[in-house]
Scaffold this active site. Structure first.
Site, PDB file in Angstrom:
ATOM      1  CB  SER A 156      30.912  34.679  19.454  1.00 61.30           C
ATOM      2  OG  SER A 156      31.182  36.097  18.658  1.00 61.30           O
ATOM      3  CE1 TYR A 167      27.307  39.048  21.413  1.00 61.35           C
ATOM      4  CE2 TYR A 167      29.827  38.525  20.433  1.00 61.35           C
ATOM      5  CZ  TYR A 167      28.091  38.124  21.148  1.00 61.35           C
ATOM      6  OH  TYR A 167      27.954  37.121  20.120  1.00 61.35           O
TER       7      TYR A 167
HETATM    8  P1  NAD Z   1      18.661  37.102  19.458  1.00 61.29           P
HETATM    9  O1  NAD Z   1      18.593  38.657  19.334  1.00 61.29           O
HETATM   10  O2  NAD Z   1      17.822  36.848  17.850  1.00 61.29           O
HETATM   11  O3  NAD Z   1      18.148  36.340  19.803  1.00 61.29           O
HETATM   12  C1  NAD Z   1      18.374  36.316  21.311  1.00 61.29           C
HETATM   13  C2  NAD Z   1      17.017  35.243  22.610  1.00 61.29           C
HETATM   14  O4  NAD Z   1      17.612  36.025  23.676  1.00 61.29           O
HETATM   15  C3  NAD Z   1      15.711  35.838  22.313  1.00 61.29           C
HETATM   16  O5  NAD Z   1      15.159  35.162  22.219  1.00 61.29           O
HETATM   17  C4  NAD Z   1      15.842  36.962  23.960  1.00 61.29           C
HETATM   18  O6  NAD Z   1      14.620  36.894  23.691  1.00 61.29           O
HETATM   19  C5  NAD Z   1      16.840  36.233  24.393  1.00 61.29           C
HETATM   20  N1  NAD Z   1      17.242  36.637  25.308  1.00 61.29           N
HETATM   21  C6  NAD Z   1      17.734  38.022  25.282  1.00 61.29           C
HETATM   22  N2  NAD Z   1      18.329  38.386  26.377  1.00 61.29           N
HETATM   23  C7  NAD Z   1      17.559  37.448  27.424  1.00 61.29           C
HETATM   24  C8  NAD Z   1      17.568  36.847  29.449  1.00 61.29           C
HETATM   25  N3  NAD Z   1      18.126  38.096  30.103  1.00 61.29           N
HETATM   26  N4  NAD Z   1      16.540  35.651  29.439  1.00 61.29           N
HETATM   27  C9  NAD Z   1      16.556  34.981  28.685  1.00 61.29           C
HETATM   28  N5  NAD Z   1      15.889  35.021  27.216  1.00 61.29           N
HETATM   29  C10 NAD Z   1      16.898  36.367  26.487  1.00 61.29           C
HETATM   30  O7  NAD Z   1      20.432  36.920  18.977  1.00 61.29           O
HETATM   31  P2  NAD Z   1      21.033  35.931  18.168  1.00 61.29           P
HETATM   32  O8  NAD Z   1      22.144  36.896  16.947  1.00 61.29           O
HETATM   33  O9  NAD Z   1      20.176  34.491  17.946  1.00 61.29           O
HETATM   34  O10 NAD Z   1      21.722  35.437  19.523  1.00 61.29           O
HETATM   35  C11 NAD Z   1      21.812  34.365  20.101  1.00 61.29           C
HETATM   36  C12 NAD Z   1      23.659  33.838  20.380  1.00 61.29           C
HETATM   37  O11 NAD Z   1      24.257  33.962  19.949  1.00 61.29           O
HETATM   38  C13 NAD Z   1      23.808  35.202  21.244  1.00 61.29           C
HETATM   39  O12 NAD Z   1      24.336  34.089  22.171  1.00 61.29           O
HETATM   40  C14 NAD Z   1      24.804  35.468  19.932  1.00 61.29           C
HETATM   41  O13 NAD Z   1      26.282  35.971  21.301  1.00 61.29           O
HETATM   42  C15 NAD Z   1      25.500  34.363  20.353  1.00 61.29           C
HETATM   43  N6  NAD Z   1      26.027  35.007  18.089  1.00 61.29           N
HETATM   44  C16 NAD Z   1      25.341  35.643  17.647  1.00 61.29           C
HETATM   45  C17 NAD Z   1      25.924  35.962  16.494  1.00 61.29           C
HETATM   46  C18 NAD Z   1      24.980  36.400  14.939  1.00 61.29           C
HETATM   47  O14 NAD Z   1      25.609  37.528  14.177  1.00 61.29           O
HETATM   48  N7  NAD Z   1      23.814  36.672  15.216  1.00 61.29           N
HETATM   49  C19 NAD Z   1      27.374  35.501  16.105  1.00 61.29           C
HETATM   50  C20 NAD Z   1      27.988  35.186  16.919  1.00 61.29           C
HETATM   51  C21 NAD Z   1      26.984  34.531  18.036  1.00 61.29           C
END
Ligand code: NAD
Length: 260
Positions: free
Chosen positions: A142, A155
């Site tokens: 991130s 985080y």
């Molecule tokens: P999201 O909530 O849409 O998806 C998260 C996924 O992780 C889902 O499929 C959920 O079921 C799964 N998950 C959660 N806990 C879990 C566990 N204990 N075991 C297995 N699966 C689990 O979130 P997202 O925004 O798509 O985030 C995905 C990644 O991207 C994360 O690592 C997040 O930190 C990172 N990220 C997101 C953003 C953003 O702005 N959305 C920005 C930077 C980084």
């Protein structure tokens, strides 16, 4: 193209992980989905993304906070798909609170899911990748792997840790044909961020659209959300031969967030 390769993507039933699965499937990779909630819908979507290659799409419901379940998922990829060639460590959760009142259980969960799970999947995937002389490890970090925001101590600690972990692994595998890199997205409008949009709307007494504008205006100079599709395309590039010498990098896709 990635025909014959198997991509294990953690947290791919939603958001960024699902976006990555769709793009890698289009490139011909077999996919192992993982994550909570409905998985039949995402599986059908990913199968439909592949028009030409007859890919296979599996699912394993391992909880990324539980090392024994992670071991079972990697064993499933070995048995059913001939091993994990592309590992995308994407599962992640967020919790926003000041450090003095940060719930201890949330801290532990964030470190386990956002950081330690990547250690477990990587240690289990690497021997097979090294044997084949080819592999790609893509860690979804991130902007918070590079810079901080208030009230996100767990985080930010986990994502900085993930970037450091990526660099260390990259040095260990530099001559093996395997690469390890991190991707650092800014705001992406997924369920994880929608919760923060809703909290902002409530706190500021504005509607959802205005809350989105305010979140973007604070941090992301492009004023545009990064999309899961764009992140998938970056992952596909990191899997390509053109990227075979990209090693240990933290690649931002953040509309200028970390340029400030
Ligand atoms: P999201 O909530 O849409 O998806 C998260 C996924 O992780 C889902 O499929 C959920 O079921 C799964 N998950 C959660 N806990 C879990 C566990 N204990 N075991 C297995 N699966 C689990 O979130 P997202 O925004 O798509 O985030 C995905 C990644 O991207 C994360 O690592 C997040 O930190 C990172 N990220 C997101 C953003 C953003 O702005 N959305 C920005 C930077 C980084």
């Amino acid at each position: 193209m990635l025909q014959g390769k198997c991509a294990v993507i953690t947290g791919s039933t939603s958001g960024i992980g699902l976006g990555m699965a769709l793009v890698l499937a289009r490139q011909g990779a077999n996919i192992v989905l993982n994550g909570f909630g409905d998985h039949e819908g995402p599986r059908t979507e990913v199968l439909a993304a592949d028009q030409a290659n007859g890919i296979r799409v599996g699912y394993h419901g391992a909880d990324m906070s539980k090392p024994a379940e992670i071991e079972a998922m990697m064993a499933y990829a070995d048995q059913e798909f001939g091993g994990c060639d592309i590992l995308v460590n994407n599962a992640g959760i967020q919790h926003v609170a000041p450090v003095e009142s940060f719930p201890v259980e949330r801290w532990d969960a964030i470190i386990a899911i956002n950081l330690s799970s990547a250690f477990h999947t990587t240690r289990l995937a690497l021997p097979g990748m090294k044997r084949k002389g080819w592999g790609r490890i893509i860690n979804v970090a991130s902007v918070h792997g590079l810079v901080a925001s208030a009230q996100k101590s767990a985080y930010v600690a986990a994502k900085h840790g993930l970037v450091g972990f990526t660099k260390s692994v990259a040095l260990e595998i530099a001559t093996s044909g395997v690469t390890a890199n991190a991707i650092c997205p800014g705001w992406v409008l997924t369920p994880l961020v929608q919760k923060q949009v809703d909290a902002r709307a409530l706190a500021d007494g504005v509607d959802g659209e205005e809350a989105k504008r305010r979140l973007l205006a604070e941090k992301q100079p492009s004023l545009q959300f990064t999309t899961p599709e764009q992140l998938g395309e970056l992952a596909a590039f990191l899997c390509s031969n053109a990227a075979s010498n990209v090693q240990g990098q933290a690649w931002s896709l953040d509309g200028g967030w970390t340029a400030q």
